[in-house]
Design a protein around this motif. Structure first.
Motif, PDB file in Angstrom:
ATOM      1  N   ALA A  69       0.834  -1.210   0.000  1.00 23.89           N
ATOM      2  CA  ALA A  69       0.000   0.000   0.000  1.00 23.89           C
ATOM      3  C   ALA A  69       0.867   1.258   0.000  1.00 23.89           C
ATOM      4  CB  ALA A  69      -0.921  -0.007   1.211  1.00 23.89           C
ATOM      5  N   GLN A  70       1.959   1.255   0.769  1.00 20.79           N
ATOM      6  CA  GLN A  70       2.849   2.414   0.805  1.00 20.79           C
ATOM      7  C   GLN A  70       3.509   2.631  -0.552  1.00 20.79           C
ATOM      8  OE1 GLN A  70       5.324   1.205   4.086  1.00 20.79           O
ATOM      9  NE2 GLN A  70       4.212   2.500   5.538  1.00 20.79           N
ATOM     10  N   LEU A  71       3.959   1.563  -1.189  1.00 23.37           N
ATOM     11  CA  LEU A  71       4.597   1.696  -2.495  1.00 23.37           C
ATOM     12  C   LEU A  71       3.594   2.145  -3.552  1.00 23.37           C
ATOM     13  CD1 LEU A  71       6.989  -1.384  -2.506  1.00 23.37           C
ATOM     14  CD2 LEU A  71       7.583   1.022  -2.277  1.00 23.37           C
ATOM     15  N   ALA A  72       2.380   1.643  -3.480  1.00 19.36           N
ATOM     16  CA  ALA A  72       1.352   2.073  -4.428  1.00 19.36           C
ATOM     17  C   ALA A  72       1.061   3.552  -4.256  1.00 19.36           C
ATOM     18  CB  ALA A  72       0.077   1.252  -4.227  1.00 19.36           C
ATOM     19  N   ARG A 112       3.920   5.529  -5.787  1.00 20.64           N
ATOM     20  CA  ARG A 112       3.861   5.521  -7.249  1.00 20.64           C
ATOM     21  C   ARG A 112       2.800   6.489  -7.762  1.00 20.64           C
ATOM     22  NH1 ARG A 112       4.920  -0.046  -6.648  1.00 20.64           N
ATOM     23  NH2 ARG A 112       2.694  -0.518  -6.603  1.00 20.64           N
ATOM     24  N   VAL A 113       1.650   6.504  -7.135  1.00 20.00           N
ATOM     25  CA  VAL A 113       0.565   7.390  -7.582  1.00 20.00           C
ATOM     26  C   VAL A 113       0.945   8.845  -7.381  1.00 20.00           C
ATOM     27  CG1 VAL A 113      -1.801   8.106  -7.075  1.00 20.00           C
ATOM     28  CG2 VAL A 113      -1.264   5.705  -7.287  1.00 20.00           C
ATOM     29  N   THR A 114       1.493   9.188  -6.224  1.00 20.04           N
ATOM     30  CA  THR A 114       1.833  10.586  -5.975  1.00 20.04           C
ATOM     31  C   THR A 114       3.003  11.030  -6.838  1.00 20.04           C
ATOM     32  OG1 THR A 114       3.169   9.938  -4.077  1.00 20.04           O
ATOM     33  CG2 THR A 114       0.911  10.668  -3.632  1.00 20.04           C
ATOM     34  N   ALA A 115       3.949  10.148  -7.097  1.00 19.89           N
ATOM     35  CA  ALA A 115       5.076  10.507  -7.957  1.00 19.89           C
ATOM     36  C   ALA A 115       4.582  10.733  -9.383  1.00 19.89           C
ATOM     37  CB  ALA A 115       6.145   9.416  -7.928  1.00 19.89           C
ATOM     38  N   TYR A 116       3.621   9.936  -9.817  1.00 17.96           N
ATOM     39  CA  TYR A 116       3.077  10.094 -11.155  1.00 17.96           C
ATOM     40  C   TYR A 116       2.387  11.435 -11.295  1.00 17.96           C
ATOM     41  CZ  TYR A 116       0.100   9.437 -15.220  1.00 17.96           C
ATOM     42  OH  TYR A 116      -0.528   9.605 -16.414  1.00 17.96           O
ATOM     43  N   ARG A 117       1.736  11.883 -10.247  1.00 18.76           N
ATOM     44  CA  ARG A 117       1.030  13.161 -10.293  1.00 18.76           C
ATOM     45  C   ARG A 117       1.964  14.352 -10.122  1.00 18.76           C
ATOM     46  NH1 ARG A 117      -4.187  11.758  -6.529  1.00 18.76           N
ATOM     47  NH2 ARG A 117      -5.141  10.279  -7.963  1.00 18.76           N
TER      48      ARG A 117
END
Length: 59
Positions: free
Chosen positions: A20-23, A26-31
């Motif tokens: 969950a932390q890695l997901a 990944r989502v915040t880095a993508y944004r």
């Protein structure tokens, strides 16, 4: 519960938490969200050039 069940349960919980932390990262880095809050001040950078869907900006 047996000791083996307790260990299995704790291991599965830790794996789910890590996933969950890695997901989230990944989502915040993508944004383009700055995820350097967990780094030490000497490693974290002040601003970064980001690109989102072809639009470049500085965070």
């Amino acid at each position: 519960m047996s000791p083996l069940d307790l260990v299995k349960r704790a291991t599965l919980r830790k794996q789910r938490l890590t996933e969950a932390q890695l997901a989230h990262l990944r989502v915040t880095a993508y944004r383009g969200v700055d995820t350097s809050a967990h780094l030490s001040p000497t490693i974290a950078r002040g601003s970064a050039a980001c690109t989102y869907r072809g639009v470049a900006y500085t965070s």
